[in-house]
Design a protein around this motif. Structure first.
Motif, PDB file in Angstrom:
ATOM      1  N   PHE B  42       7.185  30.194  10.444  1.00  0.00           N
ATOM      2  CA  PHE B  42       7.784  29.252  11.384  1.00  0.00           C
ATOM      3  C   PHE B  42       9.147  28.763  10.896  1.00  0.00           C
ATOM      4  O   PHE B  42       9.829  28.019  11.586  1.00  0.00           O
ATOM      5  CB  PHE B  42       6.873  28.053  11.600  1.00  0.00           C
ATOM      6  N   GLY B  44       9.770  26.606   8.709  1.00  0.00           N
ATOM      7  CA  GLY B  44       9.748  25.188   8.372  1.00  0.00           C
ATOM      8  C   GLY B  44       8.302  24.737   8.276  1.00  0.00           C
ATOM      9  O   GLY B  44       7.392  25.490   8.637  1.00  0.00           O
ATOM     10  N   VAL B  45       8.100  23.518   7.771  1.00  0.00           N
ATOM     11  CA  VAL B  45       6.742  23.027   7.575  1.00  0.00           C
ATOM     12  C   VAL B  45       6.159  22.535   8.903  1.00  0.00           C
ATOM     13  O   VAL B  45       6.743  21.673   9.558  1.00  0.00           O
ATOM     14  CB  VAL B  45       6.729  21.896   6.531  1.00  0.00           C
ATOM     15  N   VAL B  46       5.031  23.095   9.302  1.00  0.00           N
ATOM     16  CA  VAL B  46       4.348  22.660  10.521  1.00  0.00           C
ATOM     17  C   VAL B  46       3.365  21.562  10.131  1.00  0.00           C
ATOM     18  O   VAL B  46       2.417  21.815   9.379  1.00  0.00           O
ATOM     19  CB  VAL B  46       3.595  23.834  11.180  1.00  0.00           C
ATOM     20  N   PRO B  47       3.584  20.318  10.603  1.00  0.00           N
ATOM     21  CA  PRO B  47       2.765  19.196  10.133  1.00  0.00           C
ATOM     22  C   PRO B  47       1.262  19.409  10.269  1.00  0.00           C
ATOM     23  O   PRO B  47       0.513  19.125   9.336  1.00  0.00           O
ATOM     24  CB  PRO B  47       3.238  18.030  11.008  1.00  0.00           C
ATOM     25  N   GLU B  48       0.816  19.906  11.413  1.00  0.00           N
ATOM     26  CA  GLU B  48      -0.626  20.057  11.608  1.00  0.00           C
ATOM     27  C   GLU B  48      -1.219  21.116  10.668  1.00  0.00           C
ATOM     28  O   GLU B  48      -2.320  20.940  10.147  1.00  0.00           O
ATOM     29  CB  GLU B  48      -0.918  20.395  13.077  1.00  0.00           C
ATOM     30  N   SER B  51      -1.497  19.384   7.298  1.00  0.00           N
ATOM     31  CA  SER B  51      -2.588  18.403   7.235  1.00  0.00           C
ATOM     32  C   SER B  51      -3.945  19.086   7.116  1.00  0.00           C
ATOM     33  O   SER B  51      -4.818  18.639   6.369  1.00  0.00           O
ATOM     34  CB  SER B  51      -2.575  17.521   8.485  1.00  0.00           C
ATOM     35  N   LEU B  87       5.262  13.205   5.927  1.00  0.00           N
ATOM     36  CA  LEU B  87       4.652  13.502   7.221  1.00  0.00           C
ATOM     37  C   LEU B  87       3.417  12.612   7.388  1.00  0.00           C
ATOM     38  O   LEU B  87       2.525  12.622   6.531  1.00  0.00           O
ATOM     39  CB  LEU B  87       4.231  14.971   7.285  1.00  0.00           C
ATOM     40  N   GLY B 140      13.895  19.243   0.539  1.00  0.00           N
ATOM     41  CA  GLY B 140      13.839  19.557   1.955  1.00  0.00           C
ATOM     42  C   GLY B 140      13.692  18.316   2.822  1.00  0.00           C
ATOM     43  O   GLY B 140      13.935  18.355   4.012  1.00  0.00           O
ATOM     44  N   GLY B 141      13.264  17.214   2.226  1.00  0.00           N
ATOM     45  CA  GLY B 141      13.051  15.990   2.994  1.00  0.00           C
ATOM     46  C   GLY B 141      14.057  14.895   2.719  1.00  0.00           C
ATOM     47  O   GLY B 141      14.211  13.977   3.511  1.00  0.00           O
TER      48      GLY B 141
END
Ligand SMILES: [Zn+2]
Lengths: 221, 352
Positions: B42, B44-48, B51, B87, B140-141
């Motif tokens: 993707f 990038g980091v997909v939050p779901e 988690s 996140l 990255g954040g």
């Protein structure tokens, strides 16, 4: 046998201590608040309050039972990770139960249990005299297949009473923690091995990468 | 030194489930489970996705850390956990776990700031941090210049990125160059043989007019756009894009502005120590340029090994150990996970 029961699969943040004595169940202490965004703040204090009210220390708890959904993911995970970590920390087993069974298990006749899945959908399952038929599903309330149910019950049933094909109980009902413990009783009494809790997600993750930095820009202070 | 605090740290603010165990300044365990591979496609980091992976990895990673350290939960003096920033859904898994471990064991819990933890991790490699110190946190954040007057409670932000984090710019430029996610290490490698002066890419917020309002702030979104335009123009002309040269020139623009502003901040605040932290602090050019410039300015530069720069549980444990040693009060059990937690909140003590 002293059991900590948790469920955060709905907007109800719930914790209870249940005493299981052969096939008898006693609700020793209980905390619940309807707060769909308060899971991570409230669940810990609720467990402490339940322990204090019961006069038990954490080490007096023999097992943990957790609802494993389906439910909105973020809140659901808080309850499940709490259950798993408490059990690990106390060195006791943890068992998962389908959260819908905490509602459906108490129904009589043919019931449609529906909880709020957000995005205008419900998590649902059909129960015949308290026993679930098939796996839980997710879908739009107006698009559910013919279930033959006499009535619908649960937070989702109350919210979408107008869209459902069967009459719905308008008072929202949440998973009953004593029922969850009862459903786990065979495993509890048999001292079955601890379980790896897996949420009933029923939906694939939205594959959108996080946008932007996770922190806010300079405050100038 | 048995009497130094033994602390477990839990980190779940992004895509790494990290559990570290520290005694004083000694690192005993640094267990990590990463979902980075699941996010790669993707870009990038997909939050779901993150988690879900945290929930699955949480308890096994704690167990692995305890085994590695050869200690039990009952031995701990504290459990520290990242309460923010990060996140939201990811943070909640770690915070929920930390609270439950605390209630089950009676070990006090400390909800701590991820950014301060990035600073604290340096104690594991280089010992106590001289105060005050300037922290340059790049990942990255976040891309932040922090003033650390007291790591146990007085940390302020001097500047930060007003748009993209530096690490994000690395990811985006890597994508433009056809390099994998996460972009940082790949750009670093590609830039090794590249010409840093190949193109003069823009240095955001470095003009004279920006010196008042954005003296210590960064902007990387214009740089990213400039690189994209340059590549487009080159391709439109039917020419090949020299990946190594573009990577090197881009990296130089980022590192130049990061180090220049951090050193300016140190000088103007009379601070003698600069600490590098965050995933981008693993970048070889950032380290080299920072070393060179710090030396020229007569400043001390400190940074830990690359593995400790990226997100991990050891950094949270290191900050926790520092807080316990400083006698800071633990957090109350109702503390929240705060995705936009202010840098000034080092830990969520009772007073806060
Ligand atoms: Zn970080």
């Amino acid at each position: 046998m002293r059991v900590l029961a948790l469920d955060t699969s709905t907007s109800a943040v719930q914790a209870a201590l249940v005493d299981l004595d052969d096939d008898e169940l006693f609700l020793t202490s209980f905390r619940r608040e309807i707060d769909s965004r308060g899971h991570v703040e409230k669940l810990g204090p609720f467990i402490e309050a339940c322990l204090a009210e019961a006069g038990w220390a954490a080490k007096d708890v023999d097992a943990v039972v957790s609802g494993v959904g389906p439910g909105p993911f973020t809140g659901l995970r808080v309850g499940m990770v709490t259950a798993a970590a408490f059990a690990d920390g106390a060195g006791i087993p943890v068992y998962g139960v389908c959260s819908l069974d905490g509602i459906g298990g108490n129904t009589r006749g043919r019931a449609l249990v529906a909880t709020d899945a957000r995005r205008k959908e419900v998590y649902w399952a059909v129960y015949e005299d308290g026993v679930r038929e098939g796996e839980p599903q997710v879908g739009r309330p107006e698009d559910l297949p013919e279930t033959g149910a006499d009535y619908a019950i649960g937070e989702g049933a109350a919210k979408y009473a107008g869209e459902l094909a069967v009459p719905a109980e308008t008072e929202p009902v949440y998973p009953d923690l004593v029922k969850l413990v009862e459903l786990a009783a065979p495993r509890l009494l048999a001292l079955a091995p601890s379980e790896q809790l897996t949420p009933l997600y029923l939906r694939r993750p939205d594959a959108q990468p996080a946008k932007g930095p996770a922190v806010r820009p300079a405050s100038g202070k | 030194m048995k009497n130094e605090p033994l602390v477990m740290g839990i980190e779940t603010s992004c895509d790494e489930t990290g559990v570290g165990i520290v005694r004083g300044h000694e690192l005993l365990a640094d267990a990590i489970a990463s979902s980075v591979d699941e996010h790669a496609r993707f870009g990038g980091v997909v939050p779901e996705v993150a988690s879900r992976a945290h929930l699955e990895a949480m308890v096994p990673t704690v167990q692995r850390a305890l085994d590695d350290a050869g200690v039990t939960l009952a031995d701990l003096d504290g459990i520290a956990v990242t309460a923010g920033p990060g996140l939201a859904g990811a943070l909640m898994v770690g915070v929920g776990a930390a609270k439950a471990y605390s209630i089950a064991t009676g070990v006090p819990v400390y909800g701590v700031n991820h950014l301060s933890a990035h600073i604290a991790v340096d104690t594991l490699e280089n010992g106590p941090i001289p105060e005050p110190a300037i922290g340059l946190l790049v990942s990255g954040g976040h891309s932040t210049i922090m003033m650390v007057e007291d790591l146990a409670g007085k940390v302020t932000q001097l500047g930060a990125s007003i748009d993209d984090a530096a690490g994000e710019a690395f990811d985006k430029v890597a994508r433009l160059l056809g390099l994998p996610f996460p972009g940082g290490p790949y750009i670093d490698r590609a830039a090794k043989d590249g010409d840093r002066a190949f193109v003069e890419f823009p240095r955001g917020l470095s003009a004279a007019k920006d010196q008042e309002k954005h003296r210590y702030d960064f902007s990387f979104s214009g740089l990213k756009t400039a690189v994209a335009r340059w590549i487009e123009a080159r391709r439109a002309d039917g020419e090949d894009v020299p990946v190594g040269d573009v990577a090197a020139a881009f990296q130089e623009a980022v590192c130049d502005v990061l180090t220049r502003k951090a050193i300016l901040a140190a000088k103007e605040h009379g601070v003698e120590t600069i600490l590098l932290g965050g995933g981008v602090a693993a970048n070889s050019r950032l380290r080299a340029l920072a070393t060179e410039r710090a030396q020229a300015a007569g400043l001390t530069l400190r940074y830990p090994r690359p593995k400790l720069c990226t997100d991990n549980g050891a950094m949270v444990a290191a900050l926790g150990s520092h807080l316990v040693a400083a006698g800071v009060a633990p957090s109350q059990i109702d503390f929240p996970a705060n995705s936009s937690m202010d840098v000034e909140v080092v830990s969520l003590a009772n007073a806060l």
